[in-house]
Design a protein around this motif. Sequence first.
Motif, PDB file in Angstrom:
ATOM      1  N   GLU A 108       0.850  -1.145   0.115  1.00  0.00           N
ATOM      2  CA  GLU A 108      -0.072  -0.139  -0.027  1.00  0.00           C
ATOM      3  C   GLU A 108       0.976   1.136  -0.110  1.00  0.00           C
ATOM      4  OE1 GLU A 108      -3.288  -0.173  -0.368  1.00  0.00           O
ATOM      5  OE2 GLU A 108      -2.960  -2.164  -0.588  1.00  0.00           O
ATOM      6  N   ARG A 109       1.898   1.394   0.825  1.00  0.00           N
ATOM      7  CA  ARG A 109       2.709   2.492   1.097  1.00  0.00           C
ATOM      8  C   ARG A 109       3.415   2.769  -0.484  1.00  0.00           C
ATOM      9  NH1 ARG A 109       6.130   5.316   5.200  1.00  0.00           N
ATOM     10  NH2 ARG A 109       4.982   4.344   6.610  1.00  0.00           N
ATOM     11  N   ALA A 110       3.891   1.771  -0.995  1.00  0.00           N
ATOM     12  CA  ALA A 110       5.027   1.969  -1.945  1.00  0.00           C
ATOM     13  C   ALA A 110       4.197   1.849  -3.520  1.00  0.00           C
ATOM     14  CB  ALA A 110       6.013   0.986  -2.183  1.00  0.00           C
ATOM     15  N   GLY A 111       2.979   1.532  -3.382  1.00  0.00           N
ATOM     16  CA  GLY A 111       1.984   1.255  -4.461  1.00  0.00           C
ATOM     17  C   GLY A 111       2.440   0.353  -5.379  1.00  0.00           C
ATOM     18  N   LEU A 112       2.829  -0.633  -4.924  1.00  0.00           N
ATOM     19  CA  LEU A 112       3.436  -1.886  -5.714  1.00  0.00           C
ATOM     20  C   LEU A 112       2.341  -2.662  -6.390  1.00  0.00           C
ATOM     21  CD1 LEU A 112       5.653  -3.507  -3.048  1.00  0.00           C
ATOM     22  CD2 LEU A 112       6.236  -1.715  -4.548  1.00  0.00           C
ATOM     23  N   THR A 113       2.765  -2.957  -7.740  1.00  0.00           N
ATOM     24  CA  THR A 113       1.944  -3.607  -8.816  1.00  0.00           C
ATOM     25  C   THR A 113       2.590  -4.868  -9.152  1.00  0.00           C
ATOM     26  OG1 THR A 113       2.777  -2.492 -10.768  1.00  0.00           O
ATOM     27  CG2 THR A 113       0.920  -1.418  -9.385  1.00  0.00           C
ATOM     28  N   THR A 114       2.164  -5.305 -10.096  1.00  0.00           N
ATOM     29  CA  THR A 114       2.857  -6.738 -10.609  1.00  0.00           C
ATOM     30  C   THR A 114       3.983  -6.487 -11.616  1.00  0.00           C
ATOM     31  OG1 THR A 114       1.148  -6.749 -12.402  1.00  0.00           O
ATOM     32  CG2 THR A 114       0.631  -8.481 -10.449  1.00  0.00           C
TER      33      THR A 114
END
Length: 431
Positions: A108-114
């Motif tokens: 959530e904090r770093a906005g991680l995606t695949t």
Amino acid sequence: MTSSTTERPAAAQAPDVTLSCRLCGSTDLRSFVDLGATPPCELFLTADALERAEATFPLHPRVCGSCLLVQLPPLIDPGETFTEYAYFSSFSSSWVEHARRFVDAAVERAGLTTDSLVVEAASNDGYLLQHVVARGIRALGVEPSVNVGEAARAKGVPTLTAFLSPDTGATVRATHGPAALVVANNVFAHIPDVAGFAQGLRAMVADDGWVSIEVQHLLTLVRLRQFDTIYHEHFQYYTVATAQRALAAGGLDLVDVELVPTHGGSIRLWARPRELGAAPGPAVAAVLAEEAAAGLDTVEGHAGFARDVSRIRNDLMRFLIDAADAGRTVVGYGAPGKGNTLLNYCGIRPDLLAYTVDRNPYKHGRFTPGTRIPIHAPERIEADRPDYVLVLPWNLREEITAQLAPVVGRWGGKLVFPIPALEVVDPVGRT
């Protein structure tokens, strides 16, 4: 901070001019606590090594009079300790769960995606990155220990066998691309080249990415007298103030901090590349103020810890000797690195602690360094039914109490916790 004393404080003694601070270069280093000389804490002995000599090294951290970093001289070579390592993170179920929760929050904090990349320095056996892989996010571990790196790859976690340095960081970035998140949990204390390690982190992280570090908090170490977390693998002991300086040496700005309960009390540092110009959040100022209130913003504020440590040793030895005189049996639970500092500093041998047990099969049939106490599988406790079980990984108190309650409860055994003060506990609550 610890109570006052009329004695000349250890932190105010004359500096050891032959030593210099690894962060700022100052030679003004003052004694923090002297724990004698011990072997490296993770070099467990095989049976055929019992008749051979062991190398021991002074375990005497100092505090820098200039930048206040508490540190040990680099007396051991990390390559000798970490090429084959006895510690596997996944043997602690609570630690694996802690890692899972961290990954959930970090996504959530770093906005991680695949499409993102997460890199962990000192990734051990994949205890954390397995949760990243399970989310379909690209992951890479950088782990120097061959044996635990193999365990990570067996879990499907891609792992590079290497120590992190600026060159390693640059190679990772060139090969895999910049990382949206770089993690360094429980390794920031393990490297003597503080600036070089921070530069390696900066080399891997994207210019708008995040770096997350967990490391034990010196403030908690002092308040709760956690001297057994001092050992040769830990080259330095951080406050938020000194960690902020160390990160700056690598081109990283501290922007947030969390206080987390792991390892008896740790700090989770969130940093970003200096080029972003991100300002520290209010939590950073709050913890810095707490450290200053405890006196850790001055050299003199570090005094008194050594006296408290000797009191813990005296109380534990008195308990073990009294138990032996009364014909009571005492065995250990766990064979962590911290336990070996405790055993060696106190001078505990098999006559007072017959053996200890550990969930890690790697340690079964081996012996603790220095004190040469046998290590068995946990089932040995139920077979022998001792009167007392000395818990060496006290930082896992809740987990271990739950594990042992149905076992020692069958015959009325009790658990003994030595830190922050001697405590004998009935795990099933009998009076």
